[in-house]
Scaffold this active site. Sequence first.
Site, short mmCIF file in Angstrom:
data_model
loop_
_atom_site.label_atom_id
_atom_site.label_comp_id
_atom_site.label_asym_id
_atom_site.label_seq_id
_atom_site.Cartn_x
_atom_site.Cartn_y
_atom_site.Cartn_z
N PRO A 147 0.83 -1.20 0.00
CA PRO A 147 0.00 0.00 0.00
C PRO A 147 0.87 1.26 0.00
O PRO A 147 1.76 1.41 0.83
CB PRO A 147 -0.79 -0.12 1.30
CG PRO A 147 -0.79 -1.59 1.62
CD PRO A 147 0.54 -2.07 1.13
N GLU A 148 0.62 2.13 -0.97
CA GLU A 148 1.33 3.40 -1.05
C GLU A 148 0.36 4.51 -0.60
O GLU A 148 -0.74 4.21 -0.12
CB GLU A 148 1.86 3.61 -2.47
CG GLU A 148 2.77 2.46 -2.91
CD GLU A 148 3.29 2.58 -4.33
OE1 GLU A 148 3.46 3.72 -4.80
OE2 GLU A 148 3.53 1.55 -4.98
#
Length: 279
Positions: free
Chosen positions: A2-3
């Site tokens: 997850p960014e």
Amino acid sequence: MPELPEVETARRGLAELVEGKVLAKVVITWPRIIHTDQPLEEWAERLVGQRIHHVNRRGKYLIFELDQDALLSHLRMEGKYRYFSSDDQPEEVSVHVHVRFYFTDGSQLHYQDVRKFGRMELLPLSEVDDFFIRKGLGPEPTEASFDLATFSEGLNKHQKAIKLVLLDQKVVAGLGNIYVDEVLFRACVHPARPSNSLTQAEVESLHQAIIVVMAEATAAGGTTIRTYENTFGQPGHYQDYLQVYAKAGEACPRCGSSIEKIKLGQRGTHFCPNCQVLL
């Protein structure tokens, strides 16, 4: 992993679901998730009775602001949260759920992490700013926070590949492998270019590409390549708009050349050899 767009999407869902709730119990089944010098029982007990006032974010960190403390959560590779209302309790707990938060109204929040790389840390609220200063975390990639002159100065300090500079979170926070490939393509900069070799025009183009791409990806609910889901169990949609990431062998949407994939810093890296020339 997850960014920023995925973490921000998770934050918005969590804010809607758990802000205002009071913790009644915390169950930890994988101790390494928790970063603390305290015995786990004391760490969990410290949370009991505290209310979640706000769910915020800094870079890729979620910040649950409580009465006295802040719970910092980094999702790393596969971490995600799932919420269960008092009327929709899970029949069984997944083997991939490693921390369970029980609230006084009967609802639950489960932290699930297949790879077990995620981490949580509890700090007094007064120490949160210092935590991120010590981490050297760069600014948020927004018009309001992301100063062009400071960004240019930061890039000029490094000779290593521009992709690696963008990944280390120091010059700007929140970008990971997917979005670094995308912003470099948008700015027509080869990912292996030395950071300090970019012209001022290229720096300006890259700066704007970062702001735009991260805003677009956040608006789309993030990118789901394999397993990412938001707090409501829904996938993101930005994968439908990716230009180069995971597109090796496909035609460049700008010039028609074949997208190539190389490794930089052990990370798969996608680019167009015609649009992003290595000078």
